[in-house]
Design an enzyme around this catalytic site. Structure first.
Site, PDB file in Angstrom:
ATOM      1  N   ASP A   1       1.490  -8.822 -13.061  1.00 49.66           N
ATOM      2  CA  ASP A   1       0.700  -7.926 -11.889  1.00 49.66           C
ATOM      3  C   ASP A   1       1.578  -7.640 -10.659  1.00 49.66           C
ATOM      4  OD1 ASP A   1      -1.395  -7.338 -13.422  1.00 49.66           O
ATOM      5  OD2 ASP A   1      -2.707  -8.634 -12.430  1.00 49.66           O
TER       6      ASP A   1
ATOM      7  N   LYS B   1      -0.958  -2.638 -11.002  1.00 50.13           N
ATOM      8  CA  LYS B   1      -1.412  -1.513 -10.461  1.00 50.13           C
ATOM      9  C   LYS B   1      -1.606  -1.906  -8.827  1.00 50.13           C
ATOM     10  CE  LYS B   1      -3.450  -0.801 -15.130  1.00 50.13           C
ATOM     11  NZ  LYS B   1      -2.605  -2.233 -15.738  1.00 50.13           N
TER      12      LYS B   1
ATOM     13  N   MET C   1     -11.482  -5.251  -3.508  1.00 53.39           N
ATOM     14  CA  MET C   1     -10.772  -4.060  -3.510  1.00 53.39           C
ATOM     15  C   MET C   1     -11.616  -2.950  -2.817  1.00 53.39           C
ATOM     16  SD  MET C   1      -9.297  -4.544  -7.329  1.00 53.39           S
ATOM     17  CE  MET C   1     -11.009  -4.712  -7.795  1.00 53.39           C
TER      18      MET C   1
END
Length: 259
Positions: free
Chosen positions: A37, A59, A172
């Protein structure tokens, strides 16, 4: 064609090498291919052998990144070549890590796999800034909520939203701070409910802002954090401390040095 490849879906923790589990370390040290990641630190990546193939498939919000479909296909392709593949995911694979999508894809293609847990950002933040996630008489449960669904919105219909004894942790979700604030106030949460805003939880450069629920959106805007942000709402977060503790380096015992 038969193959002996294997995929380990491994949690790297929130970024600091101190949060890597022993299981993750063993998997990294034997990896022949590493798909990692974007938030995995260079210190952690260096634990893999020098000859290991390392590919970033991370991402980062709305930025250009590798699609999940391509990541899935790459895992299978490498395993079918007989490689020991580590899919290294930030935090814990089972907490907003899309791990089940990857497991299902591997199973559909007959690839053996295992999952190794990691320290999730909420636990790392709680340790770093010395607050509990639950606390007797004040917080009897903790709920993890994602701040980003498939369409980029946020779903705030969970029953714990209006429970004053529930700790809420939003992953997030800084871009939705105003919506979170208004929704929780509408659900009945007190304006004075403690909140924490934490950037880079668990990392040495981690930062925290504290305040009350009716000031959440303003605090997020004022902080202007650029790293991953965690939002905590609930009475337990009122115990948060701005601690500056230097990392303690402990000697590593070797066989020759043991008595």
């Amino acid at each position: 064609m038969p193959h002996n490849g294997f995929v380990s879906l491994v949690g790297a923790g929130p970024g600091d090498i101190d949060h890597v589990t022993l299981g993750a370390l063993k998997a990294l040290q034997t990896a022949q291919a590493l798909l990692y990641d974007a938030l995995v630190s260079e210190d952690i990546l260096s634990l893999a052998p020098q000859r290991c193939v390392k590919i970033c498939v991370g991402k980062r919000g709305d930025r250009l990144s590798v699609s999940q479909d391509k990541t899935n296909a790459l895992m299978v392709r490498l395993a079918q070549k007989g490689l020991q593949v580590v899919r290294l995911k930030g935090g814990d694979p089972s907490v907003f890590g899309r791990v089940e999508e990857e497991r299902l894809y591997l199973e559909q293609h007959g690839i053996d796999h295992k999952t190794l847990p990691g320290v999730t950002a909420a636990s790392a933040a709680a340790a770093q800034f010395s607050f509990p996630l639950t606390h007797r008489g004040e917080a009897r449960s903790v709920t993890f909520l994602t701040g980003r669904t498939k369409d980029g919105a946020i779903d705030l219909r969970h029953e714990s939203l209006n429970d004053p004894m529930a700790s809420l942790v939003f992953y997030m979700s800084s871009h939705n701070a105003a919506h979170i604030e208004s929704s929780l106030l509408k659900a009945g949460r007190s304006k004075q409910t403690p909140v924490v805003i934490i950037e880079n939880a668990g990392r040495p450069e981690g930062q925290m802002r504290t305040g009350a629920l009716d000031d959440l959106a303003r605090l997020v805007d004022h902080a202007a954090f650029s790293g991953p942000v965690l939002l905590g709402v609930g009475s337990a977060f009122g115990y948060a401390r701005q601690t500056l503790v230097q990392r303690q380096v402990l000697p590593v015992a070797t066989r020759s040095g043991m008595r």
